[in-house]
Motif scaffolding. Structure first.
Motif, short mmCIF file in Angstrom:
data_model
loop_
_atom_site.label_atom_id
_atom_site.label_comp_id
_atom_site.label_asym_id
_atom_site.label_seq_id
_atom_site.Cartn_x
_atom_site.Cartn_y
_atom_site.Cartn_z
N THR A 41 8.95 -1.57 -3.17
CA THR A 41 7.90 -2.15 -3.99
C THR A 41 7.90 -1.54 -5.39
O THR A 41 7.80 -2.24 -6.40
CB THR A 41 6.52 -1.95 -3.34
N THR A 131 -0.22 -10.48 1.72
CA THR A 131 0.17 -10.17 0.34
C THR A 131 -0.18 -11.32 -0.59
O THR A 131 -0.67 -11.11 -1.70
CB THR A 131 1.67 -9.86 0.25
N VAL A 137 0.21 -5.05 -1.44
CA VAL A 137 1.37 -4.85 -0.58
C VAL A 137 1.11 -3.75 0.44
O VAL A 137 1.48 -3.88 1.62
CB VAL A 137 2.61 -4.51 -1.43
N SER A 141 1.25 -4.22 4.50
CA SER A 141 2.20 -3.45 5.30
C SER A 141 1.52 -2.76 6.46
O SER A 141 1.97 -2.84 7.61
CB SER A 141 2.91 -2.42 4.42
N MET A 190 0.36 -6.84 -6.64
CA MET A 190 1.66 -7.43 -6.93
C MET A 190 1.61 -8.93 -6.68
O MET A 190 1.18 -9.37 -5.60
CB MET A 190 2.77 -6.80 -6.08
N ILE A 192 3.47 -11.61 -5.58
CA ILE A 192 4.74 -11.79 -4.86
C ILE A 192 5.42 -13.10 -5.23
O ILE A 192 6.65 -13.19 -5.27
CB ILE A 192 4.51 -11.70 -3.34
N SER A 195 7.35 -12.55 -8.31
CA SER A 195 8.55 -11.79 -8.02
C SER A 195 9.63 -12.67 -7.40
O SER A 195 10.82 -12.52 -7.71
CB SER A 195 8.22 -10.62 -7.06
#
Length: 205
Positions: A41, A131, A137, A141, A190, A192, A195
């Motif tokens: 990450t 997420t 994140v 997790s 984040m 995602i 990304s």
């Protein structure tokens, strides 16, 4: 004796810090950027989605490959789990970086895929769902791991459940700073989707 040696080798393989090596090839030291965590990450934040994604895959492969080799040599269930755990511990506390490693999520996922592939797929699905909805994140997790732990015990997979419980508690311990930030509403988010778009042809902003 040979099995113990294999567990030790697994630790050293797990210690290979891909999430440090790949960004470093781009001139980036992940230990000095973002959270300073040597994990996928932070590698994404520091060096972009391509490098970060490659780091995550490589980190996952450490436990996955070692466990598959253990299976190929006909090692028993307990030894297979110990070998997988050793790889994750190596990732979290790598001897090559003075024991400053990651949080073990990708490496644990590699272990899960090597032992129970369907659980690995479920982990990815839950992780993505959380997420995408929260952009946390770390939360995704930890929650994903705990859900799998509960399921393993419900399905009577006690030995695997205990191995996964240990790795989950280890990851929670490694996430202790994230937990504090989550409690105080200061945890890093984040996007995602951004990304993923960057990974498949977008540009990093």
């Amino acid at each position: 004796m040979g099995k113990i040696v294999f567990v030790i080798i697994s630790y050293f393989v797990g210690s290979i810090p891909f999430s440090f090596i790949f960004p470093a090839l781009k001139g980036v030291d992940v230990r000095k950027i973002g959270s300073g965590n040597v994990g996928g990450t932070n590698a994404i934040r520091a060096a972009g989605s391509a490098i970060g994604g490659l780091s995550m895959l490589a980190d996952a492969s450490k436990a996955l490959v070692m466990v598959l080799i253990a299976y190929a040599f006909g090692m028993g269930e307990i030894w297979v789990y110990l070998i997988g755990i050793a790889a994750v511990i190596g990732h979290d506390y790598p001897v090559y970086l003075k024991f400053h490693g990651g949080k073990g999520v990708a490496c644990t996922l590699g272990f899960i895929f090597s032992v129970k592939p369907w659980f690995g797929i479920e982990f990815v699905f839950i992780w993505l769902l959380i997420t995408l909805s929260t952009q946390y994140v770390s939360l995704a997790s930890m929650v994903s791991m705990f859900i799998l732990v509960i399921e393993t015990f419900l399905f009577g997979k006690w030995r695997f459940g205990l191995a996964l419980l240990f790795l989950t508690l280890l990851s929670v311990y490694r996430h202790r700073s994230n937990i504090k930030r989550l409690i105080h509403g200061k945890e890093n988010k984040m996007d995602i989707l951004k990304s993923i778009k960057e990974l498949f042809g977008g540009t990093k902003t």
